[in-house]
Scaffold this motif. Sequence first.
Motif, PDB file in Angstrom:
ATOM      1  N   VAL A   1      69.538  53.627  42.660  1.00  0.00           N
ATOM      2  CA  VAL A   1      68.562  54.425  43.395  1.00  0.00           C
ATOM      3  C   VAL A   1      69.147  54.900  44.720  1.00  0.00           C
ATOM      4  O   VAL A   1      69.030  56.081  45.084  1.00  0.00           O
ATOM      5  CB  VAL A   1      67.261  53.615  43.624  1.00  0.00           C
TER       6      VAL A   1
ATOM      7  N   TRP B   1      69.314  63.045  41.496  1.00  0.00           N
ATOM      8  CA  TRP B   1      68.717  61.958  40.732  1.00  0.00           C
ATOM      9  C   TRP B   1      69.243  61.883  39.304  1.00  0.00           C
ATOM     10  O   TRP B   1      68.858  60.988  38.550  1.00  0.00           O
ATOM     11  CB  TRP B   1      67.201  62.082  40.764  1.00  0.00           C
TER      12      TRP B   1
ATOM     13  N   MET C   1      70.894  58.540  38.199  1.00  0.00           N
ATOM     14  CA  MET C   1      70.151  57.416  37.610  1.00  0.00           C
ATOM     15  C   MET C   1      70.421  57.314  36.114  1.00  0.00           C
ATOM     16  O   MET C   1      70.556  56.222  35.579  1.00  0.00           O
ATOM     17  CB  MET C   1      68.647  57.589  37.844  1.00  0.00           C
TER      18      MET C   1
ATOM     19  N   LEU D   1      71.757  51.186  34.071  1.00  0.00           N
ATOM     20  CA  LEU D   1      70.300  51.315  34.086  1.00  0.00           C
ATOM     21  C   LEU D   1      69.673  50.436  33.002  1.00  0.00           C
ATOM     22  O   LEU D   1      68.704  49.715  33.253  1.00  0.00           O
ATOM     23  CB  LEU D   1      69.915  52.776  33.893  1.00  0.00           C
TER      24      LEU D   1
END
Length: 92
Positions: free
Chosen positions: A59, A68, A71, A78
């Motif tokens: 993050v 983003w 991610m 993840l």
Amino acid sequence: QLSWLDFMYLLSLVKVLITFCKYVPQVMMNARRKSTVGWSPWNVTLDISGGGLSLLQLVLDSADLKDWSGMTGNLAKLGLSFVTIFFDTVFL
């Protein structure tokens, strides 16, 4: 032809699958016995903190880059974070 990078991604996803399969028998055994005898709460605490910090790193890196997609750029990290956090909350 599989490139080295694709092979490494494949191995990382295999690791996520193995990690998932590693936790399932322990959950089943704990549920069947209705006990966690022999299961150290320190292992769970350290494991969940590692998963949480790994997720936090994803993050923060994505926020710092203002992108983003980072991610989902590392699906293994993840996935391992979510699998670890999920099963550790089950164990607690």
